[in-house]
Motif scaffolding. Sequence first.
Motif, short mmCIF file in Angstrom:
data_model
loop_
_atom_site.label_atom_id
_atom_site.label_comp_id
_atom_site.label_asym_id
_atom_site.label_seq_id
_atom_site.Cartn_x
_atom_site.Cartn_y
_atom_site.Cartn_z
N LEU A 15 0.94 -1.19 -0.04
CA LEU A 15 0.01 0.09 -0.11
C LEU A 15 0.79 1.13 -0.04
CD1 LEU A 15 -2.94 -1.09 2.40
CD2 LEU A 15 -3.13 -0.69 0.06
N ASP A 16 1.91 1.21 0.85
CA ASP A 16 2.70 2.48 0.99
C ASP A 16 3.32 2.91 -0.31
OD1 ASP A 16 1.83 2.94 3.52
OD2 ASP A 16 3.52 2.03 4.43
N GLU A 17 3.71 1.74 -0.89
CA GLU A 17 4.68 2.07 -2.20
C GLU A 17 3.69 2.22 -3.37
OE1 GLU A 17 7.59 2.27 -5.06
OE2 GLU A 17 7.61 2.62 -2.81
N TYR A 18 2.58 1.68 -3.45
CA TYR A 18 1.23 2.18 -4.46
C TYR A 18 1.09 3.63 -4.30
CZ TYR A 18 -2.81 2.02 -7.13
OH TYR A 18 -3.60 2.09 -8.24
N LEU A 19 0.98 4.14 -3.04
CA LEU A 19 0.49 5.23 -2.81
C LEU A 19 1.67 6.35 -3.39
CD1 LEU A 19 -1.31 5.30 0.59
CD2 LEU A 19 -2.13 5.82 -1.30
N ARG A 20 2.99 5.99 -2.83
CA ARG A 20 4.00 6.61 -3.30
C ARG A 20 4.11 6.93 -4.97
NH1 ARG A 20 8.80 6.76 -5.62
NH2 ARG A 20 9.09 4.44 -5.51
N ARG A 21 3.82 6.06 -5.57
CA ARG A 21 3.87 5.96 -7.16
C ARG A 21 2.74 6.76 -7.64
NH1 ARG A 21 6.45 0.50 -9.45
NH2 ARG A 21 8.02 0.02 -7.85
N HIS A 22 1.80 7.26 -6.88
CA HIS A 22 0.68 7.98 -7.34
C HIS A 22 0.70 9.26 -6.97
CE1 HIS A 22 -0.84 3.91 -8.69
NE2 HIS A 22 -1.79 4.67 -9.36
N THR A 23 1.63 9.62 -6.21
CA THR A 23 1.84 11.00 -5.76
C THR A 23 3.06 11.73 -6.14
OG1 THR A 23 2.49 10.18 -3.59
CG2 THR A 23 0.23 10.69 -3.66
N VAL A 25 1.52 10.98 -10.22
CA VAL A 25 1.69 9.96 -11.37
C VAL A 25 2.66 10.55 -12.19
CG1 VAL A 25 0.60 8.84 -13.41
CG2 VAL A 25 -0.42 8.61 -11.18
N ARG A 26 3.46 9.90 -13.07
CA ARG A 26 4.23 10.43 -13.90
C ARG A 26 3.37 11.26 -15.04
NH1 ARG A 26 6.97 5.59 -14.24
NH2 ARG A 26 6.01 4.93 -16.16
N ALA A 27 3.97 12.60 -15.37
CA ALA A 27 3.22 13.40 -16.57
C ALA A 27 2.93 12.60 -17.74
CB ALA A 27 4.04 14.66 -16.60
N GLU A 28 3.90 12.04 -18.17
CA GLU A 28 3.58 11.26 -19.58
C GLU A 28 2.50 10.32 -19.46
OE1 GLU A 28 7.38 9.27 -20.57
OE2 GLU A 28 7.10 7.68 -18.86
N MET A 29 2.25 9.63 -18.06
CA MET A 29 1.07 8.86 -17.98
C MET A 29 -0.10 9.62 -17.76
SD MET A 29 0.17 5.69 -18.20
CE MET A 29 -1.34 4.95 -18.05
N LEU A 30 -0.11 10.59 -17.07
CA LEU A 30 -1.36 11.67 -17.03
C LEU A 30 -1.75 11.98 -18.58
CD1 LEU A 30 -0.05 13.80 -13.99
CD2 LEU A 30 -1.70 11.69 -13.81
N GLU A 31 -0.84 12.48 -19.21
CA GLU A 31 -1.39 12.63 -20.76
C GLU A 31 -1.79 11.61 -21.48
OE1 GLU A 31 -1.25 15.82 -21.80
OE2 GLU A 31 -0.59 16.57 -20.12
N TYR A 66 -7.31 2.41 -26.80
CA TYR A 66 -6.10 3.48 -27.08
C TYR A 66 -5.23 2.92 -25.80
CZ TYR A 66 -3.45 7.64 -26.95
OH TYR A 66 -2.55 8.53 -27.09
N LEU A 67 -5.52 2.96 -24.64
CA LEU A 67 -4.40 2.38 -23.47
C LEU A 67 -3.77 0.98 -23.84
CD1 LEU A 67 -6.54 3.99 -20.53
CD2 LEU A 67 -4.38 5.12 -21.53
N ALA A 68 -4.67 0.35 -24.34
CA ALA A 68 -3.93 -1.06 -24.69
C ALA A 68 -2.92 -1.17 -25.58
CB ALA A 68 -5.15 -2.02 -24.94
N ALA A 69 -3.16 -0.05 -26.56
CA ALA A 69 -2.05 -0.16 -27.64
C ALA A 69 -0.94 0.83 -27.32
CB ALA A 69 -2.73 0.44 -29.15
N SER A 70 -1.18 1.55 -26.20
CA SER A 70 0.08 2.78 -25.82
C SER A 70 1.23 2.12 -25.41
CB SER A 70 -0.79 3.70 -24.72
OG SER A 70 0.14 4.35 -24.15
N GLU A 71 2.39 2.55 -25.70
CA GLU A 71 3.52 2.11 -25.30
C GLU A 71 3.88 2.58 -23.68
OE1 GLU A 71 6.99 2.70 -27.66
OE2 GLU A 71 5.96 1.82 -29.05
N VAL A 72 3.33 3.96 -23.71
CA VAL A 72 3.49 4.49 -22.28
C VAL A 72 2.65 3.81 -21.31
CG1 VAL A 72 2.96 6.69 -21.00
CG2 VAL A 72 4.09 6.72 -23.04
N ALA A 73 1.36 3.51 -21.55
CA ALA A 73 0.25 2.93 -20.72
C ALA A 73 0.77 1.25 -20.36
CB ALA A 73 -1.10 2.94 -21.24
N THR A 74 1.29 0.57 -21.59
CA THR A 74 1.83 -0.69 -21.47
C THR A 74 2.88 -0.98 -20.07
OG1 THR A 74 1.08 -1.21 -23.41
CG2 THR A 74 2.71 -2.60 -22.45
#
Length: 116
Positions: A15-23, A25-31, A66-74
């Motif tokens: 849980l702690d690491e999951y929260l850390r990775r979402h605070t 989220v990387r800008a490229e993934m947000l976009e 779109y997300l399934a085909a995205s290299e960033v999302a993958t």
Amino acid sequence: MTRVCFTLRIRPDRLDEYLRRHTPVRAEMLEEIARSGRRNYSLFLAGDGLLVGYYETDDDAAARAYLAASEVATAWEVEMAEFFDDVDGRADQTPPLTEIFNLGDQLQAARTQTGS
């Protein structure tokens, strides 16, 4: 517009690491999420690891594709896979819950029926 809600289970020991990775989220993934057509996207986390996600979209099938085909999302999904319990496939492709109530929709229908 379609409202989409889903649940996942985060491993309690992660849980702690999951929260850390979402605070944050990387800008490229947000976009990439925005480009997919998902908007008003939120995640809610309970202390026991229950994760509830919500977003709105005009075409959920297109957003998922779109997300399934995205290299960033993958790449993001590969990194995040270790956090989830009982996910068959990618977390961003989790089947949505069935919406059974929406206040706005029901108020509009009731007002239409009564002529208000």
